[in-house]
Design a protein around this motif. Structure first.
Motif, short mmCIF file in Angstrom:
data_model
loop_
_atom_site.label_atom_id
_atom_site.label_comp_id
_atom_site.label_asym_id
_atom_site.label_seq_id
_atom_site.Cartn_x
_atom_site.Cartn_y
_atom_site.Cartn_z
N TYR A 149 42.35 21.37 -49.50
CA TYR A 149 40.95 21.98 -50.00
C TYR A 149 40.96 23.44 -49.63
O TYR A 149 41.40 23.75 -48.43
CB TYR A 149 39.74 21.30 -49.60
CG TYR A 149 39.43 20.21 -50.54
CD1 TYR A 149 38.71 20.09 -51.38
CD2 TYR A 149 40.17 18.88 -50.19
CE1 TYR A 149 38.29 18.95 -52.15
CE2 TYR A 149 39.63 17.80 -50.93
CZ TYR A 149 38.83 17.94 -52.03
OH TYR A 149 38.78 16.65 -52.64
N ALA A 150 40.25 24.29 -50.28
CA ALA A 150 39.88 25.74 -49.83
C ALA A 150 38.97 25.44 -48.75
O ALA A 150 37.79 25.31 -49.06
CB ALA A 150 39.58 26.41 -51.09
N SER A 151 39.15 25.62 -47.37
CA SER A 151 38.20 25.01 -46.23
C SER A 151 38.03 26.18 -45.54
O SER A 151 38.88 26.95 -45.23
CB SER A 151 39.11 23.74 -45.63
OG SER A 151 38.32 23.71 -44.45
N LYS A 171 40.95 30.31 -53.17
CA LYS A 171 40.22 29.24 -54.07
C LYS A 171 40.79 29.32 -55.38
O LYS A 171 40.51 28.30 -56.20
CB LYS A 171 38.85 29.97 -54.46
CG LYS A 171 37.80 29.56 -52.89
CD LYS A 171 36.44 29.92 -52.95
CE LYS A 171 35.99 29.63 -51.88
NZ LYS A 171 34.46 30.56 -51.70
N THR A 172 41.84 30.18 -55.84
CA THR A 172 42.57 29.80 -56.96
C THR A 172 43.48 28.81 -57.09
O THR A 172 44.14 28.68 -57.88
CB THR A 172 43.34 31.24 -57.61
OG1 THR A 172 44.05 31.66 -56.82
CG2 THR A 172 42.01 32.32 -57.84
N GLN A 174 43.94 26.55 -53.85
CA GLN A 174 43.59 25.36 -53.11
C GLN A 174 42.20 24.80 -53.81
O GLN A 174 41.61 25.40 -54.61
CB GLN A 174 43.09 25.82 -51.52
CG GLN A 174 44.17 26.50 -50.86
CD GLN A 174 44.02 26.76 -49.34
OE1 GLN A 174 42.72 26.82 -49.05
NE2 GLN A 174 44.92 27.20 -48.65
N MET A 175 41.82 23.50 -53.41
CA MET A 175 40.71 22.90 -54.18
C MET A 175 39.29 23.34 -53.96
O MET A 175 39.23 23.69 -52.73
CB MET A 175 41.07 21.33 -54.16
CG MET A 175 42.15 21.02 -54.83
SD MET A 175 42.53 19.16 -54.52
CE MET A 175 40.92 18.61 -54.47
N ASP A 176 38.55 23.01 -54.77
CA ASP A 176 36.95 23.29 -54.52
C ASP A 176 36.51 22.19 -53.80
O ASP A 176 36.51 20.81 -54.34
CB ASP A 176 36.20 23.44 -55.86
CG ASP A 176 34.95 23.47 -55.61
OD1 ASP A 176 34.12 23.44 -54.63
OD2 ASP A 176 34.24 24.03 -56.83
N TYR A 177 35.92 21.97 -52.61
CA TYR A 177 35.40 20.94 -51.81
C TYR A 177 34.36 20.15 -52.51
O TYR A 177 33.95 18.98 -52.15
CB TYR A 177 35.06 21.31 -50.36
CG TYR A 177 34.00 22.38 -50.19
CD1 TYR A 177 32.76 21.89 -50.38
CD2 TYR A 177 34.03 23.50 -49.65
CE1 TYR A 177 31.75 22.53 -50.26
CE2 TYR A 177 33.25 24.44 -49.37
CZ TYR A 177 31.78 24.10 -49.54
OH TYR A 177 30.91 24.86 -49.31
N ARG A 178 33.59 20.82 -53.45
CA ARG A 178 32.70 19.94 -54.26
C ARG A 178 33.41 18.95 -55.09
O ARG A 178 32.75 18.01 -55.64
CB ARG A 178 31.83 20.94 -55.15
CG ARG A 178 30.97 21.85 -54.26
CD ARG A 178 30.40 23.06 -55.15
NE ARG A 178 30.23 24.01 -54.81
CZ ARG A 178 30.83 24.86 -54.21
NH1 ARG A 178 32.16 25.09 -54.42
NH2 ARG A 178 30.26 26.17 -53.59
N ASN A 179 34.63 19.02 -55.41
CA ASN A 179 35.24 18.11 -56.26
C ASN A 179 36.03 17.04 -55.66
O ASN A 179 36.89 17.50 -54.94
CB ASN A 179 36.21 18.89 -57.14
CG ASN A 179 36.64 18.57 -58.68
OD1 ASN A 179 36.52 17.01 -58.54
ND2 ASN A 179 36.69 19.18 -59.52
N GLU A 182 39.33 15.48 -58.38
CA GLU A 182 40.38 16.44 -58.59
C GLU A 182 41.54 15.92 -57.55
O GLU A 182 42.56 16.06 -58.01
CB GLU A 182 40.18 17.94 -58.63
CG GLU A 182 41.19 18.72 -58.82
CD GLU A 182 40.95 20.18 -58.57
OE1 GLU A 182 39.83 20.67 -58.13
OE2 GLU A 182 41.51 21.05 -58.91
#
Ligand code: PBG
Ligand code: ZN
Length: 293
Positions: A149-151, A171-172, A174-179, A182
């Protein structure tokens, strides 16, 4: 440094820890991160030194560009448009795959057991698997940073490596922590591409992801207890009331308090309870001592 490495890993091994994860960092950064695959780079030297001096320790090496590249991103950057705005610079995924493969091969030549690509480029496990196989390194495994995750918990690590992105953010790739769904797709993709171990990162704020990964996939599952999680524990154990009365303890060799010990054991147990088979943690040596006692 190489001279301290052997001593440190011998200690680690004596404590019963079976594997180490190596991160190379160069203070001479360049725009293409070529130092990352130098034959005599720090990571390659470290791997060779461990191989030569220590038996029966699994050596895993991080495969990424951010510790070596001047702008701090995990991939090769390509400019487009006016070149004036951050949006004019994009990560060139496929160009990066070629470089990651070169890095993995240079670690393979040095004698690594597992490579761990952490750049979060699409197709990185497949590209590295193919490159290794082609050169006869079928026996070297891949630990995929599958759901990374983009942490906000990576701060201390980036400070240590000098790898904070100079523009934009991660963030392009690493992953969005809301998801959360995914994460399962990313893990599935890594498995299909040939990963031998999958990983969720960070760990503590992602126990649900670890749990779902464990329920859904029948493969060794690692969790990365990252630098910011470690730093929170350290800060908490030094401060009595909400950070108001903090002891200025700067020496890391001071004995760890009972409070900190209990805190660390609770956190790592929760990560294990969620389903992790392996935990990557900066608390490793202390925990191994406590578990032995
Ligand atoms: C990137 C990388 C990161 C960490 C290790 N490799 C994250 C990042 O900088 O985005 C974080 C590890 C930690 O915080 O302990 N390849
Ligand atoms: Zn990186």
């Amino acid at each position: 440094s190489i001279d301290n490495l052997v001593k440190d890993i011998e200690e680690t091994k004596k404590l019963g820890i079976k594997a180490v994860l190596l991160f190379g960092v160069s203070h001479k950064k360049d725009p293409m991160g070529i130092g990352a695959y130098a034959k005599n780079g720090i990571a390659q030297k470290a791997i060779r030194t461990i191989r030569k001096n220590i038996k029966d320790i699994v050596v895993i090496s991080d495969v990424c560009l951010c510790g070596y590249i001047s702008h701090g991103h995990c991939g090769i950057v390509k400019a487009q448009g006016t070149r004036h705005k951050a949006q004019d610079y994009i990560i060139d995924n496929d160009e990066t795959l070629k470089v990651l493969s070169k890095i993995a091969l240079s670690h393979a030549e040095a004698g690594v057991d597992f490579v761990a690509p952490s750049a979060m480029m699409d197709g990185q496990v497949k590209a590295i698997r193919e490159a290794l196989d082609k050169q006869g390194y079928q026996d070297i495994g891949i630990l995929g940073y599958s759901a990374k995750y983009a942490s906000n918990f990576y701060g201390p690590f980036r400070e240590a490596l000098g790898s904070k992105p100079q523009f934009g953010d991660r963030k392009t790739y690493q992953m969005d922590y809301r998801n959360s769904d995914e994460a399962l797709r990313e893990i599935k993709q890594d498995i299909d591409e040939g990963a031998d171990i999958i990983m969720v990162k960070p760990a503590l704020s992602y126990l649900d992801i670890i749990y779902r990964a464990k329920q859904n996939f029948n493969l060794s599952l690692a969790a990365y207890n990252v630098s910011g999680e470690y730093a929170m524990v350290k800060a908490y154990s030094r401060c009595s009331v909400l950070g108001v009365r903090c002891s200025k303890r700067t020496d890391n060799r001071e004995p760890i308090t009972e409070t900190e010990k209990n805190l660390v054991l609770e956190i790592l147990t929760s990560i294990k309870r969620a389903g992790a088979d392996l935990i990557v943690t900066y608390h490793a040596k202390e925990v191994a001592k406590w578990l032995k006692q």
